[in-house]
Design a protein around this motif. Structure first.
Motif, PDB file in Angstrom:
ATOM      1  N   CYS A 101       0.822  -1.210   0.000  1.00 17.23           N
ATOM      2  CA  CYS A 101       0.000   0.000   0.000  1.00 17.23           C
ATOM      3  C   CYS A 101       0.858   1.263   0.000  1.00 17.23           C
ATOM      4  O   CYS A 101       0.454   2.297  -0.541  1.00 17.23           O
ATOM      5  CB  CYS A 101      -0.953   0.001   1.188  1.00 17.23           C
ATOM      6  N   GLY A 102       2.048   1.186   0.598  1.00 18.19           N
ATOM      7  CA  GLY A 102       2.958   2.329   0.566  1.00 18.19           C
ATOM      8  C   GLY A 102       3.350   2.682  -0.856  1.00 18.19           C
ATOM      9  O   GLY A 102       3.431   3.863  -1.222  1.00 18.19           O
ATOM     10  N   LYS A 103       3.578   1.670  -1.682  1.00 20.21           N
ATOM     11  CA  LYS A 103       3.896   1.937  -3.087  1.00 20.21           C
ATOM     12  C   LYS A 103       2.652   2.399  -3.838  1.00 20.21           C
ATOM     13  O   LYS A 103       2.737   3.278  -4.711  1.00 20.21           O
ATOM     14  CB  LYS A 103       4.480   0.689  -3.743  1.00 20.21           C
ATOM     15  N   ALA A 104       1.502   1.833  -3.493  1.00 18.73           N
ATOM     16  CA  ALA A 104       0.259   2.293  -4.118  1.00 18.73           C
ATOM     17  C   ALA A 104       0.025   3.769  -3.842  1.00 18.73           C
ATOM     18  O   ALA A 104      -0.471   4.508  -4.709  1.00 18.73           O
ATOM     19  CB  ALA A 104      -0.916   1.462  -3.614  1.00 18.73           C
ATOM     20  N   ASP A 105       0.379   4.235  -2.639  1.00 13.32           N
ATOM     21  CA  ASP A 105       0.204   5.646  -2.296  1.00 13.32           C
ATOM     22  C   ASP A 105       1.002   6.552  -3.244  1.00 13.32           C
ATOM     23  O   ASP A 105       0.570   7.673  -3.549  1.00 13.32           O
ATOM     24  CB  ASP A 105       0.640   5.907  -0.857  1.00 13.32           C
ATOM     25  N   LYS A 106       2.154   6.078  -3.689  1.00  9.57           N
ATOM     26  CA  LYS A 106       2.948   6.869  -4.631  1.00  9.57           C
ATOM     27  C   LYS A 106       2.272   6.938  -5.990  1.00  9.57           C
ATOM     28  O   LYS A 106       2.313   7.967  -6.677  1.00  9.57           O
ATOM     29  CB  LYS A 106       4.352   6.280  -4.759  1.00  9.57           C
ATOM     30  N   SER A 161     -10.588  -5.985  12.423  1.00 12.29           N
ATOM     31  CA  SER A 161      -9.452  -5.684  11.552  1.00 12.29           C
ATOM     32  C   SER A 161      -8.984  -4.260  11.781  1.00 12.29           C
ATOM     33  O   SER A 161      -9.791  -3.334  11.907  1.00 12.29           O
ATOM     34  CB  SER A 161      -9.843  -5.879  10.082  1.00 12.29           C
ATOM     35  N   LYS A 162      -7.669  -4.074  11.844  1.00 12.13           N
ATOM     36  CA  LYS A 162      -7.069  -2.750  11.953  1.00 12.13           C
ATOM     37  C   LYS A 162      -6.615  -2.220  10.596  1.00 12.13           C
ATOM     38  O   LYS A 162      -6.113  -1.101  10.503  1.00 12.13           O
ATOM     39  CB  LYS A 162      -5.861  -2.797  12.900  1.00 12.13           C
ATOM     40  N   LEU A 163      -6.774  -3.013   9.549  1.00 11.83           N
ATOM     41  CA  LEU A 163      -6.289  -2.632   8.232  1.00 11.83           C
ATOM     42  C   LEU A 163      -7.142  -1.512   7.630  1.00 11.83           C
ATOM     43  O   LEU A 163      -8.358  -1.489   7.822  1.00 11.83           O
ATOM     44  CB  LEU A 163      -6.306  -3.834   7.293  1.00 11.83           C
ATOM     45  N   PRO A 164      -6.519  -0.619   6.853  1.00  6.09           N
ATOM     46  CA  PRO A 164      -7.300   0.410   6.150  1.00  6.09           C
ATOM     47  C   PRO A 164      -7.857  -0.124   4.835  1.00  6.09           C
ATOM     48  O   PRO A 164      -7.927   0.600   3.838  1.00  6.09           O
ATOM     49  CB  PRO A 164      -6.251   1.506   5.920  1.00  6.09           C
ATOM     50  N   ILE A 165      -8.222  -1.399   4.833  1.00  3.37           N
ATOM     51  CA  ILE A 165      -8.656  -2.076   3.607  1.00  3.37           C
ATOM     52  C   ILE A 165      -9.856  -2.959   3.931  1.00  3.37           C
ATOM     53  O   ILE A 165      -9.829  -3.726   4.902  1.00  3.37           O
ATOM     54  CB  ILE A 165      -7.530  -2.963   3.023  1.00  3.37           C
ATOM     55  N   PRO A 204      -8.178 -17.563   0.977  1.00  2.00           N
ATOM     56  CA  PRO A 204      -7.941 -16.593  -0.098  1.00  2.00           C
ATOM     57  C   PRO A 204      -8.458 -15.220   0.313  1.00  2.00           C
ATOM     58  O   PRO A 204      -9.533 -15.098   0.908  1.00  2.00           O
ATOM     59  CB  PRO A 204      -8.746 -17.167  -1.271  1.00  2.00           C
ATOM     60  N   VAL A 205      -7.670 -14.194   0.001  1.00  2.06           N
ATOM     61  CA  VAL A 205      -7.998 -12.822   0.410  1.00  2.06           C
ATOM     62  C   VAL A 205      -8.097 -11.942  -0.831  1.00  2.06           C
ATOM     63  O   VAL A 205      -7.158 -11.879  -1.626  1.00  2.06           O
ATOM     64  CB  VAL A 205      -6.924 -12.254   1.359  1.00  2.06           C
ATOM     65  N   THR A 206      -9.223 -11.271  -0.992  1.00  2.00           N
ATOM     66  CA  THR A 206      -9.390 -10.283  -2.057  1.00  2.00           C
ATOM     67  C   THR A 206      -9.454  -8.899  -1.423  1.00  2.00           C
ATOM     68  O   THR A 206     -10.269  -8.650  -0.529  1.00  2.00           O
ATOM     69  CB  THR A 206     -10.676 -10.546  -2.865  1.00  2.00           C
ATOM     70  N   LEU A 207      -8.570  -8.000  -1.886  1.00  2.00           N
ATOM     71  CA  LEU A 207      -8.594  -6.618  -1.410  1.00  2.00           C
ATOM     72  C   LEU A 207      -9.695  -5.879  -2.165  1.00  2.00           C
ATOM     73  O   LEU A 207      -9.729  -5.900  -3.393  1.00  2.00           O
ATOM     74  CB  LEU A 207      -7.243  -5.943  -1.653  1.00  2.00           C
ATOM     75  N   GLU A 208     -10.597  -5.207  -1.431  1.00  2.00           N
ATOM     76  CA  GLU A 208     -11.743  -4.586  -2.097  1.00  2.00           C
ATOM     77  C   GLU A 208     -11.715  -3.057  -2.080  1.00  2.00           C
ATOM     78  O   GLU A 208     -11.895  -2.435  -3.113  1.00  2.00           O
ATOM     79  CB  GLU A 208     -13.042  -5.094  -1.466  1.00  2.00           C
ATOM     80  N   LYS A 209     -11.518  -2.454  -0.928  1.00  2.00           N
ATOM     81  CA  LYS A 209     -11.482  -1.001  -0.845  1.00  2.00           C
ATOM     82  C   LYS A 209     -10.285  -0.580  -0.001  1.00  2.00           C
ATOM     83  O   LYS A 209     -10.099  -1.083   1.107  1.00  2.00           O
ATOM     84  CB  LYS A 209     -12.768  -0.446  -0.222  1.00  2.00           C
ATOM     85  N   TYR A 210      -9.493   0.339  -0.528  1.00  2.00           N
ATOM     86  CA  TYR A 210      -8.326   0.841   0.198  1.00  2.00           C
ATOM     87  C   TYR A 210      -8.580   2.303   0.581  1.00  2.00           C
ATOM     88  O   TYR A 210      -8.904   3.124  -0.267  1.00  2.00           O
ATOM     89  CB  TYR A 210      -7.077   0.721  -0.660  1.00  2.00           C
ATOM     90  N   GLY A 262      -4.205   4.891   7.265  1.00  2.00           N
ATOM     91  CA  GLY A 262      -2.907   4.440   7.753  1.00  2.00           C
ATOM     92  C   GLY A 262      -2.970   3.063   8.408  1.00  2.00           C
ATOM     93  O   GLY A 262      -4.027   2.464   8.562  1.00  2.00           O
ATOM     94  N   PHE A 263      -1.804   2.584   8.811  1.00  2.00           N
ATOM     95  CA  PHE A 263      -1.663   1.270   9.430  1.00  2.00           C
ATOM     96  C   PHE A 263      -1.274   1.427  10.893  1.00  2.00           C
ATOM     97  O   PHE A 263      -0.491   2.311  11.242  1.00  2.00           O
ATOM     98  CB  PHE A 263      -0.585   0.442   8.717  1.00  2.00           C
TER      99      PHE A 263
END
Length: 329
Positions: A66-71, A221-225, A287-293, A298-299
């Motif tokens: 996600c850090g690279k996605a932010d860029k 979950s503490k994830l921003p996703i 299996p994990v699908t990321l849906e909304k970021y 933050g983390f």
């Protein structure tokens, strides 16, 4: 390391949500039945703790992904939304909107242009060297970066096409995670307790749900996703490899909710044999699908008082038993 805590204890049964008093009159010469058709028992089963390192694509964990996605993502998302809908990235219209907003920010904001330029040099220099006409070796870092910035400011289409190719490739291919695997092993619970739960379950195919058993639970979950999980519980063969499927279901984890429920349903129903398989020796593949970021959330990182990485996801599982329990005496 993934942590799997099994909370069923040998010879003990913890119950809650009992709909009526024990029916101590229902006694025959062979057994005692606790409760009746309207009774409901909740039996703690397991707690799964998932850390950042467990949610990864190869050696890159979800925070780094996600850090690279932010860029790659514009600082302000189109429409002033607070999340990127990762399920829509395969739609050209959605991806084009993100990309056009990114380029506009790069052309108007030097800090964003510097951020992307540094990433291009670090991760994609070989793909751009021939287009820019500047060697990709370290001696040419400054002229390479200056050539890239000038091309963006001048909207040179060949350079922007390559930027879009790498932008789309990362968000649609690299920004994903591998399934999470756990080997449960044998649950240390006595046969008497298993029999008490399983012996009066309605058989598979009977159509009855009076005496039934379901897997249920809660996920925090503490994830921003926001996530879509598809847990599959499998029996384990003698050589240690996963064998037949015991149970397979799916569950949504909404990043805006404090807890997310795993509901008891026909998808999570267990029968006598599947219960015994689950407790005897099983593995879980998720299996994990990321849906909304949500980039702004933050983390949460850090360690526990014991020095272990803080879990990002906690899954608490329990069994829900409808109907009475049989005690052989």
């Amino acid at each position: 390391m993934r942590n799997f805590f099994l909370l069923l204890l040998t010879g003990a049964l913890f119950t809650a949500c009992i709909d009526k008093d024990y029916d101590l009159e229902n006694i025959d010469t062979d057994n005692v039945t606790i409760g009746g058709d309207e009774s409901k028992f909740e039996i703690p089963l397991a707690r799964v703790l998932v850390t950042l390192e467990d949610i990864a694509n190869g050696d890159v964990n979800i925070q780094e992904l996600c850090g690279k996605a932010d860029k790659w993502l514009p600082s302000k998302l189109p429409g002033n939304t607070d999340y990127v809908d990762l399920t829509q990235l395969s739609r050209n219209s959605y991806t084009d909107g993100l990309f056009d907003t990114l380029i506009a920010e790069m052309q108007s904001t030097p800090a964003k242009l510097d951020e992307v330029t540094n990433m291009i040099w670090t991760d994609y220099r070989d793909e751009f060297a021939s287009i820019l006409g500047v060697p990709a070796n370290d001696a040419y870092e400054t002229p390479f970066k200056e050539a890239f910035k000038l091309a963006v400011r001048n909207t040179e289409q060949q350079v922007l096409n390559e930027v879009k190719s790498q932008f789309s490739g990362y968000l649609t291919e690299d920004l994903n995670v591998e399934p999470i695997d756990y080997n449960i092993g044998r649950v240390d619970i006595s046969d008497d307790v298993v029999d008490m739960i399983a012996d009066n379950l309605d058989p598979e195919g009977s159509g009855s749900s009076k005496n039934s058993l379901y897997l249920a639970g809660e996920i925090t979950s503490k994830l921003p996703i926001s996530l879509h999980l598809e847990p599959e519980l499998k029996s384990v063969s003698e050589d240690g490899s996963p064998a037949a499927t015991i149970l397979k279901f799916d569950v949504k984890v909404d990043a805006t909710q404090e807890t997310n429920e795993i509901k008891d349903s026909e998808d999570t129903r267990l029968y006598a044999e599947s219960l015994r398989q689950l407790l005897n020796n099983a593995a879980i593949n998720i299996p994990v699908t990321l849906e909304k970021y949500y980039p702004g959330k933050g983390f949460e990182t850090g360690t526990t008082p014991e020095g272990k990485a803080n879990p990002q996801i906690e899954i608490n599982l329990h069994l829900i038993k409808n109907g009475g329990l049989k005690l052989d005496i």
